[in-house]
Design a protein around this motif. Structure first.
Motif, PDB file in Angstrom:
ATOM      1  N   ILE A  29       0.867  -1.174   0.000  1.00 56.38           N
ATOM      2  CA  ILE A  29       0.000   0.000   0.000  1.00 56.38           C
ATOM      3  C   ILE A  29       0.904   1.223   0.000  1.00 56.38           C
ATOM      4  O   ILE A  29       1.728   1.393   0.900  1.00 56.38           O
ATOM      5  CB  ILE A  29      -0.927   0.021   1.229  1.00 56.38           C
ATOM      6  CG1 ILE A  29      -1.837  -1.214   1.224  1.00 56.38           C
ATOM      7  CG2 ILE A  29      -1.740   1.304   1.273  1.00 56.38           C
ATOM      8  CD1 ILE A  29      -2.787  -1.299   0.043  1.00 56.38           C
ATOM      9  N   VAL A  30       0.750   2.074  -1.001  1.00 50.63           N
ATOM     10  CA  VAL A  30       1.663   3.196  -1.179  1.00 50.63           C
ATOM     11  C   VAL A  30       0.905   4.511  -1.301  1.00 50.63           C
ATOM     12  O   VAL A  30      -0.114   4.589  -1.990  1.00 50.63           O
ATOM     13  CB  VAL A  30       2.537   2.996  -2.436  1.00 50.63           C
ATOM     14  CG1 VAL A  30       3.594   4.094  -2.545  1.00 50.63           C
ATOM     15  CG2 VAL A  30       3.201   1.621  -2.430  1.00 50.63           C
ATOM     16  N   ALA A  31       1.426   5.538  -0.634  1.00 53.94           N
ATOM     17  CA  ALA A  31       0.925   6.903  -0.809  1.00 53.94           C
ATOM     18  C   ALA A  31       1.980   7.693  -1.582  1.00 53.94           C
ATOM     19  O   ALA A  31       3.116   7.817  -1.124  1.00 53.94           O
ATOM     20  CB  ALA A  31       0.663   7.558   0.542  1.00 53.94           C
ATOM     21  N   HIS A  32       1.612   8.180  -2.762  1.00 52.55           N
ATOM     22  CA  HIS A  32       2.532   8.986  -3.564  1.00 52.55           C
ATOM     23  C   HIS A  32       2.331  10.475  -3.305  1.00 52.55           C
ATOM     24  O   HIS A  32       3.097  11.306  -3.783  1.00 52.55           O
ATOM     25  CB  HIS A  32       2.340   8.691  -5.048  1.00 52.55           C
ATOM     26  CG  HIS A  32       2.766   7.307  -5.437  1.00 52.55           C
ATOM     27  ND1 HIS A  32       4.083   6.970  -5.671  1.00 52.55           N
ATOM     28  CD2 HIS A  32       2.048   6.167  -5.604  1.00 52.55           C
ATOM     29  CE1 HIS A  32       4.160   5.696  -5.978  1.00 52.55           C
ATOM     30  NE2 HIS A  32       2.940   5.174  -5.943  1.00 52.55           N
ATOM     31  N   GLU A  33       1.289  10.795  -2.572  1.00 45.67           N
ATOM     32  CA  GLU A  33       1.019  12.166  -2.163  1.00 45.67           C
ATOM     33  C   GLU A  33       0.353  12.124  -0.796  1.00 45.67           C
ATOM     34  O   GLU A  33      -0.220  11.109  -0.405  1.00 45.67           O
ATOM     35  CB  GLU A  33       0.107  12.855  -3.179  1.00 45.67           C
ATOM     36  CG  GLU A  33      -1.251  12.157  -3.350  1.00 45.67           C
ATOM     37  CD  GLU A  33      -2.112  12.812  -4.396  1.00 45.67           C
ATOM     38  OE1 GLU A  33      -2.251  14.048  -4.338  1.00 45.67           O
ATOM     39  OE2 GLU A  33      -2.656  12.101  -5.269  1.00 45.67           O
ATOM     40  N   TYR A  34       0.436  13.210  -0.050  1.00 44.37           N
ATOM     41  CA  TYR A  34      -0.223  13.281   1.249  1.00 44.37           C
ATOM     42  C   TYR A  34      -1.697  13.616   1.048  1.00 44.37           C
ATOM     43  O   TYR A  34      -2.072  14.310   0.105  1.00 44.37           O
ATOM     44  CB  TYR A  34       0.432  14.339   2.129  1.00 44.37           C
ATOM     45  CG  TYR A  34       1.834  13.988   2.565  1.00 44.37           C
ATOM     46  CD1 TYR A  34       2.081  12.840   3.312  1.00 44.37           C
ATOM     47  CD2 TYR A  34       2.919  14.804   2.242  1.00 44.37           C
ATOM     48  CE1 TYR A  34       3.365  12.500   3.719  1.00 44.37           C
ATOM     49  CE2 TYR A  34       4.210  14.480   2.655  1.00 44.37           C
ATOM     50  CZ  TYR A  34       4.424  13.334   3.382  1.00 44.37           C
ATOM     51  OH  TYR A  34       5.695  12.998   3.782  1.00 44.37           O
ATOM     52  N   GLY A  35      -2.519  13.092   1.943  1.00 48.07           N
ATOM     53  CA  GLY A  35      -3.946  13.370   1.839  1.00 48.07           C
ATOM     54  C   GLY A  35      -4.760  12.393   2.659  1.00 48.07           C
ATOM     55  O   GLY A  35      -4.247  11.747   3.577  1.00 48.07           O
ATOM     56  N   GLY A  36      -6.034  12.258   2.315  1.00 47.23           N
ATOM     57  CA  GLY A  36      -6.918  11.341   3.019  1.00 47.23           C
ATOM     58  C   GLY A  36      -6.661   9.901   2.616  1.00 47.23           C
ATOM     59  O   GLY A  36      -5.802   9.613   1.774  1.00 47.23           O
ATOM     60  N   PRO A  37      -7.402   8.958   3.200  1.00 48.20           N
ATOM     61  CA  PRO A  37      -7.208   7.536   2.898  1.00 48.20           C
ATOM     62  C   PRO A  37      -7.250   7.206   1.407  1.00 48.20           C
ATOM     63  O   PRO A  37      -6.608   6.251   0.963  1.00 48.20           O
ATOM     64  CB  PRO A  37      -8.362   6.870   3.655  1.00 48.20           C
ATOM     65  CG  PRO A  37      -8.627   7.782   4.817  1.00 48.20           C
ATOM     66  CD  PRO A  37      -8.413   9.161   4.271  1.00 48.20           C
ATOM     67  N   ALA A  38      -7.970   8.005   0.622  1.00 45.82           N
ATOM     68  CA  ALA A  38      -8.109   7.716  -0.811  1.00 45.82           C
ATOM     69  C   ALA A  38      -6.791   7.796  -1.574  1.00 45.82           C
ATOM     70  O   ALA A  38      -6.690   7.268  -2.695  1.00 45.82           O
ATOM     71  CB  ALA A  38      -9.118   8.673  -1.448  1.00 45.82           C
ATOM     72  N   VAL A  39      -5.763   8.426  -1.003  1.00 47.77           N
ATOM     73  CA  VAL A  39      -4.470   8.520  -1.714  1.00 47.77           C
ATOM     74  C   VAL A  39      -3.710   7.201  -1.664  1.00 47.77           C
ATOM     75  O   VAL A  39      -2.720   7.025  -2.378  1.00 47.77           O
ATOM     76  CB  VAL A  39      -3.570   9.648  -1.154  1.00 47.77           C
ATOM     77  CG1 VAL A  39      -4.293  10.981  -1.183  1.00 47.77           C
ATOM     78  CG2 VAL A  39      -3.060   9.334   0.260  1.00 47.77           C
ATOM     79  N   LEU A  40      -4.155   6.266  -0.828  1.00 44.28           N
ATOM     80  CA  LEU A  40      -3.465   4.982  -0.697  1.00 44.28           C
ATOM     81  C   LEU A  40      -3.749   4.090  -1.903  1.00 44.28           C
ATOM     82  O   LEU A  40      -4.900   3.886  -2.275  1.00 44.28           O
ATOM     83  CB  LEU A  40      -3.919   4.281   0.587  1.00 44.28           C
ATOM     84  CG  LEU A  40      -3.588   5.010   1.903  1.00 44.28           C
ATOM     85  CD1 LEU A  40      -4.249   4.308   3.084  1.00 44.28           C
ATOM     86  CD2 LEU A  40      -2.081   5.082   2.113  1.00 44.28           C
ATOM     87  N   LYS A  41      -2.689   3.555  -2.495  1.00 44.41           N
ATOM     88  CA  LYS A  41      -2.819   2.711  -3.678  1.00 44.41           C
ATOM     89  C   LYS A  41      -2.197   1.333  -3.432  1.00 44.41           C
ATOM     90  O   LYS A  41      -1.151   1.220  -2.794  1.00 44.41           O
ATOM     91  CB  LYS A  41      -2.122   3.359  -4.886  1.00 44.41           C
ATOM     92  CG  LYS A  41      -2.570   4.788  -5.179  1.00 44.41           C
ATOM     93  CD  LYS A  41      -4.055   4.880  -5.488  1.00 44.41           C
ATOM     94  CE  LYS A  41      -4.474   6.323  -5.750  1.00 44.41           C
ATOM     95  NZ  LYS A  41      -5.957   6.446  -5.914  1.00 44.41           N
ATOM     96  N   TYR A  42      -2.843   0.298  -3.965  1.00 40.84           N
ATOM     97  CA  TYR A  42      -2.350  -1.084  -3.871  1.00 40.84           C
ATOM     98  C   TYR A  42      -1.554  -1.359  -5.137  1.00 40.84           C
ATOM     99  O   TYR A  42      -2.116  -1.358  -6.241  1.00 40.84           O
ATOM    100  CB  TYR A  42      -3.551  -2.028  -3.753  1.00 40.84           C
ATOM    101  CG  TYR A  42      -3.214  -3.501  -3.655  1.00 40.84           C
ATOM    102  CD1 TYR A  42      -2.613  -4.019  -2.516  1.00 40.84           C
ATOM    103  CD2 TYR A  42      -3.537  -4.370  -4.694  1.00 40.84           C
ATOM    104  CE1 TYR A  42      -2.329  -5.378  -2.423  1.00 40.84           C
ATOM    105  CE2 TYR A  42      -3.266  -5.729  -4.602  1.00 40.84           C
ATOM    106  CZ  TYR A  42      -2.659  -6.224  -3.464  1.00 40.84           C
ATOM    107  OH  TYR A  42      -2.378  -7.575  -3.370  1.00 40.84           O
ATOM    108  N   GLU A  43      -0.248  -1.543  -5.017  1.00 41.69           N
ATOM    109  CA  GLU A  43       0.571  -1.664  -6.220  1.00 41.69           C
ATOM    110  C   GLU A  43       1.831  -2.486  -5.993  1.00 41.69           C
ATOM    111  O   GLU A  43       2.127  -2.900  -4.865  1.00 41.69           O
ATOM    112  CB  GLU A  43       0.934  -0.271  -6.734  1.00 41.69           C
ATOM    113  CG  GLU A  43       1.718   0.572  -5.753  1.00 41.69           C
ATOM    114  CD  GLU A  43       1.901   2.006  -6.231  1.00 41.69           C
ATOM    115  OE1 GLU A  43       0.929   2.586  -6.761  1.00 41.69           O
ATOM    116  OE2 GLU A  43       3.009   2.548  -6.082  1.00 41.69           O
TER     117      GLU A  43
END
Length: 346
Positions: free
Chosen positions: A35-49
C-alpha cells in the motif's frame, strides 16, 4: 592450442557476464504488493501496487509480513500533517506494527535468525506490504499464544501504554489510574498493564464498550456518554489520556497533588499543572525490543491480551485507514497480508 584456450577463456568470461546480468535482472524483478501513498492526503491517496522488495541493511532483518496493525496515527501520517515531526517522505508505505517471519538477516544481526517468528514496532513504517525491514531494537520473538494476526495488534499500542504508565508515570501497587478511551488499542492494553502492577483502574468508554472494560479488568467502568468522569474519579495518582481536548482539560482536577497526567493527544498545560500541584507529560512512543519482550512474557502468562475487532485483507487498507481516522475503534484493526504459516490454502 593457445587460440583454443583464449576462446574458452573469452567464452567463460562472456558466460559469467550473461549470468551476472541475468542475476541482476532477477534481482531487479524482486517485487511485492504494498500500500503506497505517492502524495499526502486522506485515505483515498493509498494505492495497492507493485514495489521492489526492500533490501535489509547490515543492522536489519527482512521480514515476510503475515499481518500488520492499523493505528490512529496512520491517517495522521498519511495526511502529511506530521511529516516533519515523523521524518516521513514520499512515496510512503504506512504500517508500524508487523508480525511475520524473518527471511534474511544483515551482517550485524546477532539475536534474530532466519525462520524466527517475530513482531515489531517499526519506527519508519513499511508494514502494509508483503515484506518489511526491522532492526533488532524494534523486534522480538512473537508470543507463542498468539497467531500472527493477533500479534500484529500488539507492538505500538502495548508499548505506548507501557511507556506511559511504567516508564513515565512509574505506576505502583495501590495507586489509582484513570484511563480515557479504555476500549481502544492503547487503552485496552493500559487497563491490563495497570492491573499487572496492582493498581486500581478507572476507565472510560462508550455504552457499547462497558462490557469490554470489565472484561479487561477495570475496577470502575464509566460510560462517558452518560456520566461525567470527574463525578466518579477523584484523587487519582495517574491519568492516561488518549482523547485530548476537553477530556484533557477536565482531567487536571481529578489528580491528587504530586500525581501525573500523561497524554497521547496533546501537551498538558503547564499553568494547569502548576495550579493543581501535579506533573504532566506528552507521550511519544519509541520502539524498544526489551520492553516488547516483557510484554511478550505477560501475554504468554495470560495476563494481557490484544483485542482485535476487525481483520481485513491488504487490498482494503483504505477502509481500515478510514476507520482508524474516526478514533473510535474497539481494540485494533489488523490487515492480513499472507496466510498464517501452517494454514492450508482455501
Amino acid at each position: 592450442m593457445r587460440i583454443s584456450r583464449q576462446l574458452i577463456a573469452s567464452f567463460g568470461l562472456a558466460a559469467l557476464l550473461v549470468l551476472s546480468r541475468k542475476a541482476e535482472a532477477q534481482s531487479e524483478k524482486a517485487m511485492m504488493k504494498a500500500i503506497v501513498a505517492h502524495e499526502y492526503g486522506g485515505p483515498a491517496v493509498l494505492k495497492y501496487e507493485d514495489v521492489p522488495v526492500p533490501e535489509p541493511k547490515e543492522n536489519e532483518v527482512l521480514v515476510r509480513v503475515i499481518a500488520s496493525g492499523v493505528n490512529p496515527a496512520d491517517p495522521l501520517i498519511v495526511s502529511g500533517k506530521y511529516a516533519k515531526e515523523f521524518g516521513t517522505h514520499l512515496p510512503l508505505i504506512p504500517g508500524y506494527d508487523i508480525a511475520g517471519v524473518v527471511e534474511k538477516t544483515g551482517a550485524k544481526i546477532t539475536k534474530l535468525k532466519v525462520g524466527d517468528p517475530i513482531y515489531a514496532y517499526v519506527l519508519w513504517g513499511g508494514g502494509w506490504a508483503e515484506y518489511a525491514v526491522a532492526t533488532e531494537g524494534e523486534a522480538a520473538v512473537k508470543p507463542t499464544l498468539l497467531t500472527y494476526t493477533e500479534a500484529a495488534a500488539v507492538p505500538l499500542a502495548a508499548l505506548t501504554a507501557w511507556q506511559a504508565l511504567i516508564d513515565t508515570a512509574q505506576l505502583r501497587t495501590g495507586q489509582a489510574v484513570l484511563i480515557h478511551g479504555g476500549s481502544g488499542g492503547v487503552g485496552s492494553f493500559a487497563i491490563q498493564i495497570a492491573k499487572t502492577r496492582g493498581a486500581k483502574v478507572i476507565a472510560t468508554a462508550s455504552t457499547e464498550n462497558q462490557d469490554l472494560l470489565k472484561e479487561l479488568g477495570a475496577d470502575v467502568a464509566i460510560d462517558y456518554t452518560k456520566t461525567k468522569f470527574e463525578d466518579v474519579a477523584k484523587e487519582v495518582d495517574v491519568v492516561l489520556d488518549t482523547v485530548g481536548k476537553d477530556t484533557l482539560t477536565r482531567s487536571y482536577g481529578v489528580v491528587k497533588k504530586g500525581g501525573i497526567v500523561t497524554s497521547l493527544r496533546g501537551r498538558p498545560d503547564q499553568a494547569e499543572l502548576d495550579k493543581h500541584g501535579i506533573r504532566g507529560a506528552p507521550i511519544a512512543v519509541k520502539p524498544d525490543a526489551n520492553e516488547l519482550k516483557e510484554i511478550t512474557r505477560l501475554i504468554d502468562e495470560k495476563k494481557i491480551k490484544p483485542i482485535v475487532s476487525q481483520v481485513l485483507p491488504l487490498t482494503e487498507a483504505v477502509k481500515a485507514d478510514e476507520q482508524a481516522e474516526t478514533h473510535h475503534t474497539r481494540g485494533k484493526i489488523v490487515l492480513r497480508i499472507a496466510d498464517e504459516p501452517g494454514t492450508p490454502r482455501s
